[in-house]
Design a protein around this motif. Sequence first.
Motif, PDB file in Angstrom:
ATOM      1  N   SER A   1       6.766  -5.655  -3.785  1.00 42.13           N
ATOM      2  CA  SER A   1       6.131  -5.597  -2.461  1.00 42.13           C
ATOM      3  C   SER A   1       6.248  -4.196  -1.862  1.00 42.13           C
ATOM      4  O   SER A   1       5.308  -3.700  -1.230  1.00 42.13           O
ATOM      5  CB  SER A   1       6.776  -6.615  -1.528  1.00 42.13           C
ATOM      6  N   LYS A   2       7.362  -3.572  -2.066  1.00 41.60           N
ATOM      7  CA  LYS A   2       7.564  -2.228  -1.523  1.00 41.60           C
ATOM      8  C   LYS A   2       6.665  -1.213  -2.209  1.00 41.60           C
ATOM      9  O   LYS A   2       6.103  -0.314  -1.560  1.00 41.60           O
ATOM     10  CB  LYS A   2       9.031  -1.840  -1.694  1.00 41.60           C
TER      11      LYS A   2
ATOM     12  N   HIS B   1       3.725  -1.804  -3.552  1.00 40.48           N
ATOM     13  CA  HIS B   1       2.309  -2.069  -3.298  1.00 40.48           C
ATOM     14  C   HIS B   1       2.025  -2.305  -1.816  1.00 40.48           C
ATOM     15  O   HIS B   1       0.962  -2.814  -1.457  1.00 40.48           O
ATOM     16  CB  HIS B   1       1.852  -3.293  -4.099  1.00 40.48           C
TER      17      HIS B   1
ATOM     18  N   PHE C   1       3.150  -4.444   0.389  1.00 42.08           N
ATOM     19  CA  PHE C   1       2.994  -5.825   0.836  1.00 42.08           C
ATOM     20  C   PHE C   1       4.104  -6.164   1.820  1.00 42.08           C
ATOM     21  O   PHE C   1       5.197  -5.585   1.784  1.00 42.08           O
ATOM     22  CB  PHE C   1       3.063  -6.804  -0.347  1.00 42.08           C
ATOM     23  N   ASP C   2       3.773  -7.123   2.709  1.00 37.71           N
ATOM     24  CA  ASP C   2       4.821  -7.672   3.574  1.00 37.71           C
ATOM     25  C   ASP C   2       5.658  -8.639   2.736  1.00 37.71           C
ATOM     26  O   ASP C   2       5.177  -9.691   2.296  1.00 37.71           O
ATOM     27  CB  ASP C   2       4.193  -8.396   4.763  1.00 37.71           C
ATOM     28  N   TYR C   3       6.930  -8.280   2.514  1.00 40.39           N
ATOM     29  CA  TYR C   3       7.765  -9.042   1.584  1.00 40.39           C
ATOM     30  C   TYR C   3       7.924 -10.494   2.037  1.00 40.39           C
ATOM     31  O   TYR C   3       7.752 -11.430   1.234  1.00 40.39           O
ATOM     32  CB  TYR C   3       9.131  -8.372   1.454  1.00 40.39           C
TER      33      TYR C   3
ATOM     34  N   PHE D   1       4.677 -12.428   1.699  1.00 40.72           N
ATOM     35  CA  PHE D   1       4.422 -12.633   0.275  1.00 40.72           C
ATOM     36  C   PHE D   1       5.338 -13.733  -0.278  1.00 40.72           C
ATOM     37  O   PHE D   1       4.909 -14.580  -1.071  1.00 40.72           O
ATOM     38  CB  PHE D   1       4.647 -11.312  -0.464  1.00 40.72           C
ATOM     39  N   ARG D   2       6.589 -13.735   0.166  1.00 41.78           N
ATOM     40  CA  ARG D   2       7.546 -14.748  -0.286  1.00 41.78           C
ATOM     41  C   ARG D   2       7.159 -16.142   0.194  1.00 41.78           C
ATOM     42  O   ARG D   2       7.336 -17.131  -0.518  1.00 41.78           O
ATOM     43  CB  ARG D   2       8.943 -14.385   0.251  1.00 41.78           C
TER      44      ARG D   2
END
Length: 637
Positions: free
Chosen positions: A501-502, A504, A506-508, A511-512
Motif C-alpha cells: 500500500s505504501k 502504490h 493506497f490507503d492501508y 485496502f485492508r
Amino acid sequence: MSTDNVAGKSNSLGDRGRARSSPFLRVVQPVSNRSIFTSAVSPAAERIRFILGEEDDSPAPPQLFTELDELLAVDGQEMEWKETARWIKFEEKVEQGGERWSKPHVATLSLHSLFELRTCMEKGSIMLDREASSLPQLVEMIVDHQIETGLLKPDLKDKVTYTLLRRHRHQTKKSNLRSLADIGKTVSSASRMFTNPDNGSPAMTHRNLTSSSLNDISDKPEKDQLKNKFMKKLPRDAEASNVLVGEVDFLDTPFIAFVRLQQAVMLGALTEVPVPTRFLFILLGPKGKAKSYHEIGRAIATLMSDEVFHDIAYKAKDRQDLIAGIDEFLDEVIVLPPGEWDPAIRIEPPKSLPSSDKRKNMYSGGENVQMNGDTPHDGGHGGGGGGHADCEELQRTGRFCGGLIKDIKRKAPFFASDFYDALNIQALSAILFIYLATVTNAITFGGLLGDATDNMQGVLESFLGTAVSGAIFCLFAGQPLTILSSTGPVLVFERLLFNFSKDHNFDYLEFRLWIGLWSAFLCLILVATDASFLVQYFTRFTEEGFSSLISFIFIYDAFKKMIKLADYYPINSNFKVGYNTQFSCACMPPDPGKDIMLGACTSPVFGGRCGLHACELSTFSLRNHPAEFEVSLPKVP
C-alpha cells in the motif's frame, strides 16, 4: 439372583465325574470358531456386540481397583493372605524383600496363563449379581454353591472356609509381632476344629468361624486403610475387585469361583483401601503349582483393568459372556517370541494412552467385526489416507448449504453445554490459562504489528480484534473451545500488505477492509458449496510447507534487523585507545532560522553522537573528559 443360576449344571460341569477327573491346567481350544476357513464373524464377537451394543440407561461402570492377595506363610508360622500386586490401569508389584511398591508398568502375561484362566472360567463357579453384607456370609455362599454343584466335597467346607477367612496383610501394614500365647491359641483352635468329631453341627461350625482366634478378618476398615494416601488416586465412586489365589494341602482339585455382587459392599479389611468390593475371584489349588496360580491371578487382575473386559464383566449375564470377553482380549494380545526379550524388563506406561473407544465401537456399531487380526482394508482414494474419508463432517452432501445444516444439527445438542460446563471450579485454572495465553499473544503480535504498520495496527487494535472476532466466532460457529488470536502468517501478510500500500499510494486501512470483506464472501461461497470436503485430500505436507515458509521469513527478518543495526550504529574501525586525550568537543551557535542547537563532538565519550543528531538541550555538559567544562546557551525561541 444370577441368570446363570447354577451355571455348572448347564455346561461342561454337568458331567461332574469327568470334570473332576480331567486335568486342570491345560490349553484349551476356544469355544468360538475363529478358523480362517469359516465365517469372519465369530460367535464370541456376536455375543460381545450384543453385550456392549445393548442400550442401557444405567450410568457407566465405575473405575475398578484390583488387588491380588496370595496365601503365604508368615514367618513360617501361619498362613495369611498377603497383598502382592495391585492395579488401577497398570500393574504395581511389591518389591521382593522390600516394603515398597514398584513403579506402575504394563503387565506382561504369558499366553498359557490366559488359556488357563479361560479354563477356570469354564470349570469354576460363576455367581453373578449375588447379595452379601459381609465377607463370612459371602464365603459361606460360595462354599455352599460349590457343594451344591458337586465341585467340593462337603467334608472340606470348614477347611476352605477357614482358609478364605484368614487375615489379610496389606503392603501399608508392617509385620505384626504376636505373642506365642496368641499363636498357640490360633493353632490349637484350628486343630480342634479339624479334629473334633462334634464340629459337624451348624451351631458348632458357626461358633468356630466367628471366633476371633480362628478368624482374623475384621468387619470394619482398619486405621491403616483409612489413612492410606493411595485413596487420592481413586475416584470417589471407585469399586474394588479382589483376587485371592493360593495353594493348600487338603484339596485334590482346584477351588475356583468368580463372584459379582449386586451392589458393592465394604468387606472390612479385605482391600488395601476402604473401597467397596464388587468382584471376587478365588483360586485355591493343590500344592506344587503356586507359580501357575500366581500367573492366573495376574491374568484375571489385568483383564479387570482392561476397559473392554471391565465393561463386559459389569454387563455379563452368564458364563459364556465372560468367556467371550476373554476371547476378545486374546484377539488383541500380541505374543513376543521367547528368547528375544527379557521378561524381567518392566515396560513403562506410554505417555499418551491409546483410546479403547475403537475397540468398543467395533462391537457396539453396525459394521462387521473382524477378529483375530483380520483388519478390513479399504481401497484408498488419493490423499484420503489416514481416515479422513470416514469422517461424517467431510462427506459432500451435494445440496446448497447441506454441510452447514448438518453441522447445526450435529452441534445443536451440545451448544449450551459447551458454555455451562465451564461453570465449574475445576475449569477455573483452564480459563485463566487460556485468558493469559490469549492476552500475551495479543500483546506480542500487537507490538510487532505496530512496528510493521507504523502503528496503524497496534496492541489496542489487536486486543479489540481478538475480543470481537473471538466472541462472534464462539457464538455463531458453535465452537467456544477454539482460541482465536494473531499468528505468524497474519503478521507476515500485514507487513507485506502495508509495504504494498505504501509503494502504490493506497490507503492501508481501507485496502485492508476490502480484503476482509472479500475473504468473508469467499468463505460463504465455500460453505454453501460444501467445499470443506476437499480437506480429506490434504496431507501434512501443506501445513509443514506453510510452517517452513513462516520460519524462513522470521529468520530472514532477524538477520535483516542485525544488518540494519550495523548501518545505524557503525563500528569505528580506526579507533585507538592512545588517542583519547587528543579528541576535543566544540559547541556551535544555533542557526537563527532553526529552533535547535547542534553540537559537534569528536570525543570518544559520545562516539560522535552529538555531531550526528539534533539536540534540543540548552545546556551541554561534558563529563569524564580531560578538560571538564560546561557550556550554557540560551534557548532559541
